[in-house]
Design a protein around this motif. Structure first.
Motif: not given
Length: 197
Positions: A174-197
């Motif tokens: 809220r109060g932010v551009e979409m580019a900023k919202i999407k950039s948050v995903l760069d701070d989350v390691d999706l590959e590491k998350l997908g490998a979790m069990k």
């Protein structure tokens, strides 16, 4: 008619222009395909049985200390069960000093349960809609199915990503551009998350 009401098909039961009927039919066909796909995945999940979700503390560890330059104000985690399935969730709240910019980040492990389809129903369909004030669409981020929507007038929106048909990462701003919202995903390691069990 009940099905039409549930699926929100305003053109059902109308004998207006053929073009509108064709459009409604195409929309209905796409929705029915999505429902059939959901039912199929739910049946497969039921046959395979529930998968134990990861400890929510591991998900909390994946919450960045700051998101797109905004400081994390809180980090929470929990594990819940329902109908033999469990969910692990971690959430973080981020904001700037005057609270004019806010971002909420949620990481959910559904264990691949059928309920995941209710949380990420967008992953079953194709959507691309644009209005004078904003848009919403399904897309891909890397190899992962994703959904995004944004309202230019309110400067608010969200992006969600489905990883390994199990983990759902949602960022709302809220109060932010979409580019900023999407950039948050760069701070989350999706590959590491997908490998979790």
């Amino acid at each position: 008619m009940v099905l039409c009401y549930i699926l929100g098909c305003s053109g059902c039961g109308s004998s207006n222009e053929t073009k509108e009927d064709d459009s409604a039919s195409a929309s209905l066909g796409g929705t029915l395909n999505a429902v059939q796909e959901m039912a199929k995945q739910a049946e497969e999940t039921q046959q395979n049985g529930p998968v134990e979700t990861v400890d929510f503390r591991k998900l909390k560890d994946m919450l960045p200390a700051d998101a797109a330059g905004l400081t994390r104000k809180s980090a929470n985690g929990e594990k819940n069960g329902m109908g033999g399935f469990t969910f692990s969730t971690a959430t973080g709240e981020y904001e700037n000093e005057d609270n004019s910019q806010n971002i909420d980040l949620a990481i959910v492990d559904t264990g691949g349960s059928g309920a995941m389809m209710g949380m990420a129903a967008w992953s079953m369909i194709e959507m691309d809609k644009e209005t004078e004030s904003g848009y919403e669409k399904t897309t891909k981020i890397g190899d992962n199915k994703a959904f995004e929507k944004y309202d230019n007038a309110n400067k608010s929106g969200e992006v969600a990503v489905l990883v390994k048909n199990r983990y759902i990462i949602t960022v709302k701003g809220r109060g932010v551009e979409m580019a900023k919202i999407k950039s948050v995903l760069d701070d989350v390691d999706l590959e590491k998350l997908g490998a979790m069990k």
